[in-house]
Design a protein around this motif. Sequence first.
Motif, PDB file in Angstrom:
ATOM      1  N   LEU A 138       5.045  -4.726   3.769  1.00  0.00           N
ATOM      2  CA  LEU A 138       6.122  -3.812   3.406  1.00  0.00           C
ATOM      3  C   LEU A 138       7.463  -4.533   3.463  1.00  0.00           C
ATOM      4  CD1 LEU A 138       4.911  -0.609   5.280  1.00  0.00           C
ATOM      5  CD2 LEU A 138       4.694  -1.166   2.862  1.00  0.00           C
ATOM      6  N   ASN A 149       5.153  -2.007  -3.665  1.00  0.00           N
ATOM      7  CA  ASN A 149       5.437  -3.420  -3.415  1.00  0.00           C
ATOM      8  C   ASN A 149       4.415  -4.286  -4.139  1.00  0.00           C
ATOM      9  OD1 ASN A 149       6.840  -5.564  -2.364  1.00  0.00           O
ATOM     10  ND2 ASN A 149       5.810  -5.540  -0.387  1.00  0.00           N
ATOM     11  N   GLY A 159       4.090   3.845   4.745  1.00  0.00           N
ATOM     12  CA  GLY A 159       5.135   3.159   4.007  1.00  0.00           C
ATOM     13  C   GLY A 159       6.325   2.882   4.906  1.00  0.00           C
ATOM     14  N   MET A 177       9.026   2.386   0.501  1.00  0.00           N
ATOM     15  CA  MET A 177       8.189   1.296  -0.006  1.00  0.00           C
ATOM     16  C   MET A 177       6.753   1.540   0.448  1.00  0.00           C
ATOM     17  SD  MET A 177       7.980  -1.831  -1.448  1.00  0.00           S
ATOM     18  CE  MET A 177       9.592  -2.624  -1.335  1.00  0.00           C
ATOM     19  N   ILE A 178       5.788   1.395  -0.466  1.00  0.00           N
ATOM     20  CA  ILE A 178       4.381   1.586  -0.112  1.00  0.00           C
ATOM     21  C   ILE A 178       3.593   0.335  -0.476  1.00  0.00           C
ATOM     22  CG2 ILE A 178       4.471   4.089  -0.353  1.00  0.00           C
ATOM     23  CD1 ILE A 178       3.180   3.827  -3.081  1.00  0.00           C
ATOM     24  N   PRO A 179       2.474   0.065   0.218  1.00  0.00           N
ATOM     25  CA  PRO A 179       1.683  -1.153  -0.051  1.00  0.00           C
ATOM     26  C   PRO A 179       1.118  -1.163  -1.465  1.00  0.00           C
ATOM     27  CG  PRO A 179       1.032  -0.144   2.034  1.00  0.00           C
ATOM     28  CD  PRO A 179       1.914   0.839   1.335  1.00  0.00           C
TER      29      PRO A 179
END
Length: 534
Positions: free
Chosen positions: A142, A137, A67, A162-164
């Motif tokens: 990202l 997200n 992330g 933030m993570i995929p």
Amino acid sequence: MATDSRASRLPFAAAVVVVLLAGGAAADDASSDDHAGASRTPGCSKKFQLVKVKNWVNGTEGTTFVGLSAKFGAPLPRDIQEAQKSFALLSNPLNCCSNLTSKLTNSVALATRGECAFTAKAKIAQAGGADGLLVINDNEELYKMVCSENDTSINVTIPVVMIPQSAGNKLQELLNHGTSVEVQLYSPNRPVVDLSACFLWIMAVGTIICASLWTEFVACEQVDERYNQLTRKDGPNMGTNYSEDKEIFEISANGAIVFIIVASVFLLLLFYFMSSWFVWVLIVLFCIGGIEGMHVCLVTLLARIFKDCGQKTVQLPFFGEALTLSVGVVPFCVVFAIFWALYRHASFAWIGQDVLGICLMITVLQMARLPNIKVASALLSAAFVYDIFWVFISPLIFHESVMIAVARGDNTGESIPMLLKIPRFFDPWGGYDMIGFGDIIFPGLLVAFSYRFDRASKKGILNGYFLWLTAGYAVGLFFTYLALFLMDGHGQPALLYLVPCTLGVIIIVGWVRGELHELWNYGKVQAEILVDEP
């Protein structure tokens, strides 16, 4: 191999398409700390961090994913031993844009992107007692969570990451089904010395040296007194009883400028009309060029080692007489390229790509030649401007680097293979170090010319130019990777450093020795001498 001359043009035609795209930037595909464009308002001064998110599902360790931390919030520990393991819980509401209906004490909140500001999400999660916040997200890229101009004072003391989308959706689905999920967040440092880049440096420098010496020491040809005139040595060293007409493409000054203009137009078309099928066309062309390059290299090497094998020929329909050795090598080259194409996404695929690429570049550097420094100046100066413009200046016009976007194969799921690449074995973040074919071929043409000039002028290794240019290329490539390190992994136009360290070196050394005029007009002067001879 004696065949129809039209067939021997195939690798060069494929290579031209390859080089059109390969002026590219030296880069690595693992992102790093990046703070460009973020505001520096109070409470919003922390650099972005790549974050490793370890997770355990019902006590069983899952796949760790990556992330990106926010510009605000608490920094994450560098050592995994210092990282706290916490249970993950869904925020309620899920977008974390209004006051939570349930407490998240001693847990990491998982929230969707939503419409509110990231700072608002973080404050709400913190007020709910969360130890951290994971934001899913809405795609795999990202997004950088920065602070708005109105955020004059931010009091966020929890880490925000933030993570995929794929990883976040998987965690969300598990939590919706009441599954126990624990997460651990940390951000390990990258190594100061990138040993993988050192290996790539050796590969690039070694390719140029090998291509420059190939004609004389591997193919057993010697440079004649006259420029660009090759005489094949007769006898057992050659491994064959007949000579082969060798096609040489001599670059002109006008052709060099036209080539760069066409490359720019083609690059722009790729940027606007990039699609997976078009990348597949380039992959096929790369395979064709790689097959022919590997074929030429293997046949030459085997004929050199096993001299008897190079003397047997066979008659083939449509192709005429050909070396038996050559016919036997072709299937291996084809299978090798097909195997790479089928498994190009595998962890070991970089080996096949590098083998095909090196063979292709050696072949191209045998077929394309610079006649003098005048043409070299035109080609390398144009390539110098081309590289800088499409890497550094194009974002001002197109809002992103055209060269880097095309090299990544944005939105296609494929990457363009016109790169030498090597995994970052010693980096906890993984990824690859890469260098474009053009960053080897363009300076390599000049280095190869310097060797031919030295041999034709009967210069030794110390009073010639080949050693100077090889050292210059090596130093220029070192500066490229030093800049890559100092710029936190942002793609660099390698020719920005390589052209001054090669073209600049030969011009300065030639001027100091009083030989610049001869270098500048070398092919023309030699041609005039031949015409004047009775």
